[in-house]
Design an enzyme around this catalytic site. Structure first.
Site, mmCIF file in Angstrom:
data_model
loop_
_atom_site.group_PDB
_atom_site.id
_atom_site.type_symbol
_atom_site.label_atom_id
_atom_site.label_comp_id
_atom_site.label_asym_id
_atom_site.label_seq_id
_atom_site.Cartn_x
_atom_site.Cartn_y
_atom_site.Cartn_z
ATOM 1 N N GLY A 35 1.621 -11.848 10.391
ATOM 2 C CA GLY A 35 2.469 -11.472 11.511
ATOM 3 C C GLY A 35 2.510 -12.540 12.589
ATOM 4 O O GLY A 35 3.568 -12.843 13.150
ATOM 5 N N GLU B 105 3.933 -3.933 12.542
ATOM 6 C CA GLU B 105 2.736 -3.097 12.427
ATOM 7 C C GLU B 105 1.748 -3.901 11.611
ATOM 8 O O GLU B 105 1.998 -4.213 10.449
ATOM 9 C CB GLU B 105 3.082 -1.765 11.763
ATOM 10 N N ASN C 249 0.792 -1.234 0.000
ATOM 11 C CA ASN C 249 0.000 0.000 0.000
ATOM 12 C C ASN C 249 0.827 1.288 0.000
ATOM 13 O O ASN C 249 0.398 2.305 -0.529
ATOM 14 C CB ASN C 249 -1.001 0.001 1.159
ATOM 15 N N GLY D 175 2.279 -5.575 7.709
ATOM 16 C CA GLY D 175 1.361 -6.400 6.935
ATOM 17 C C GLY D 175 0.169 -6.808 7.776
ATOM 18 O O GLY D 175 -0.176 -6.165 8.769
ATOM 19 N N GLY D 176 -0.463 -7.920 7.397
ATOM 20 C CA GLY D 176 -1.666 -8.383 8.070
ATOM 21 C C GLY D 176 -1.386 -9.179 9.334
ATOM 22 O O GLY D 176 -0.297 -9.724 9.529
ATOM 23 N N CYS E 20 -3.458 1.571 6.575
ATOM 24 C CA CYS E 20 -3.618 1.050 7.935
ATOM 25 C C CYS E 20 -4.202 2.082 8.887
ATOM 26 O O CYS E 20 -4.794 1.725 9.899
ATOM 27 C CB CYS E 20 -2.280 0.531 8.470
#
Length: 477
Positions: A237, A252, A156, A232-233, A286
């Site tokens: 993670g 994050e 992103n 990322g997601g 995010c």
């Protein structure tokens, strides 16, 4: 825009290499093939790690001045090649030309801050004589590099998020292996070129393009890797965390960001901020505003103005300066958002505007009356959808804002200082923005979340803190 197909190379310990197996990179706007990049093997990763171990020793010995000089050279290289960065970013990502200009500018700022923070990595003296019997001891603590770092970045913000990994790593004397998103690897490779052209020793940087399924486990489990920094997601993670073993980890992992609007708020400021915060980068952000809780006295008026302002959003070609929003990163993501919205509507939600897909484009969408336990409320949408609901008072807004598993950033709009401080002290988020939406960040501030939103903090000086270890030195006289 780039209309010709290109074969790109990846960077392995300072050497640009090709591979027979490749990954295709498409323009999200029209699905045009714009490039291929190598699909790295486990052997490529092993080589990058082997050379990265050497790079960590080289990095550790670089003086502060040498590290600052390299980073300042990177800034100059980006500034001299801004059009190339801009074209690359617009082609491979969802960013409109105006959004891409801002990201290139922020990338320059991130590297500038990294150069400056390299001179601020301080230690501190320790009064060992505070404990009886240690009057003949003196010493200090100092900060030292962790060594070899692996960074994994998403699609992103494919340029500035990479800068937030590379800049602090070099500033603090580390070597780093970067694995960018396979959707948007070109900006990362271009930034790596800037580092290489700026005098960075070869062994200190590798940019590995490839499938996480094929090379991810080698990257995160190898004992020589001393830190993993991942954006990322949550599921990815969690998987990395379970495999990484004993390493420093900074993550994050996204959010589900709320904003609270009280009846005393600056009305126009709140509306404009929330529209921008919800639909920037097609909602693939995010920090994007996902849930808005509005005091009931102004709810109807706010709803009307929010829908009106959303209707003015121009969805169009990324290259048009007048476009406010471009496509999602691919059609799969657009379909995912479409299914979420349709599911919410089937469960009683009202779609006030938007709710339509055309290929990779999804119109800016405002929902209300969404069941509070629906996935679109409790999970991260990562698309151009915002949910609005009325609240009786601030306490109800805080309760609803906190009633999710994420906690990256939140916003509150009010002119009452007591209400502002109450929200600051009770919202369970890593950042609380007063009279701003959740979608506010500067590159030097601490950035990170609570709960499922992650571990640790980014923002250049805080990333440097994560990327260093504390060493105590004591002299017995």
């Amino acid at each position: 825009m780039i209309n010709t197909y290109e074969n790109k190379k990846m960077l392995v310990a300072g050497n640009w290499v090709e591979r027979e197996k490749t990954i295709k990179v498409f323009n999200p706007e029209n699905q045009e093939l714009i490039a291929t990049v190598p699909s790295a093997s486990k052997e490529d990763v092993a080589l990058a790690i082997e050379e990265g171990i050497k790079g960590a020793e080289i990095a550790r010995k670089l003086s502060t001045n040498e590290r600052m000089t390299i980073l300042n050279n990177v800034v100059k290289w980006i500034e001299e090649n801004q059009d190339l960065f801009l074209t690359t970013l617009v082609n491979e990502s969802s960013k409109t030309i105006r959004e891409a200009k801002k990201e290139v500018k922020r990338c320059i700022e991130t590297i500038k801050i990294s150069a400056e923070e390299a001179r601020r990595i301080h230690g501190k003296t320790i009064p060992f004589d505070q404990m009886e019997g240690n009057e003949n001891r003196l010493g200090y603590y100092m900060k030292v590099p962790v060594g070899l770092i692996v960074a994994i970045t998403p699609f992103n913000d494919p340029l500035n998020l990479v800068a937030h990994k590379l800049g602090p790593a070099i500033a603090s004397g580390n070597a780093i292996i970067l694995k960018p998103s396979s959707e948007t690897p070109l900006s990362a490779l271009l930034l790596a070129r800037a580092f290489k052209e700026s005098g960075l020793p070869n062994e200190m940087l590798s940019v590995i393009t490839g499938s996480s399924r094929e090379i991810g486990e080698v990257l995160v489990t190898h004992e020589a890797i001393r830190m993993i920094t991942f954006t990322g997601g949550y599921e990815a993670g969690e998987d990395i965390f379970s495999k990484a073993k004993v390493k420093k980890i900074s993550m994050e992992l996204g959010s589900n960001s709320p904003c609270i609007v009280l009846k005393d708020a600056d009305f126009n400021l709140a509306v404009n901020s929330i529209v921008s915060g919800a639909f920037w980068a097609a909602g693939q952000n995010c920090l994007g505003v996902q849930r808005v809780y509005i005091e009931e006295d102004i709810f109807d008026k706010f709803k009307h103005e929010l829908v009106l302002k959303t209707s003015f959003m121009k969805v169009g070609s990324k290259l048009e300066e007048t476009s406010d929003m471009g496509p999602l990163i691919n059609e799969k993501e657009a379909i995912r958002v479409e299914r979420l919205v349709e599911s919410a509507k089937e469960c009683g939600a009202e779609c006030l505007i938007g709710g339509k897909r055309n290929g990779t484009y999804y119109l800016p969408t405002v929902l209300t009356n969404v069941p509070p336990d629906h996935e679109i409320v409790t999970q991260e949408i990562f698309g151009p959808v915002v949910i609005i609901e009325p609240i009786i008072n601030l306490e109800e807004g805080i309760e609803k804002a906190n009633n999710v598993s994420y906690g990256l950033q939140a916003g509150i709009f009010t002119k009452n200082i007591e209400n502002a401080f109450h929200a600051v002290n009770t919202l369970n988020y890593g950042g609380v923005m007063v009279n701003d939406s959740s979608d506010f960040r500067i590159d030097a501030m601490p950035f990170g979340g609570m709960k499922k939103s992650g571990i640790g903090r980014e923002g250049v000086p805080f990333t440097i803190e994560e990327m260093t270890e504390t060493r105590v030195v004591c002299f017995k006289i």
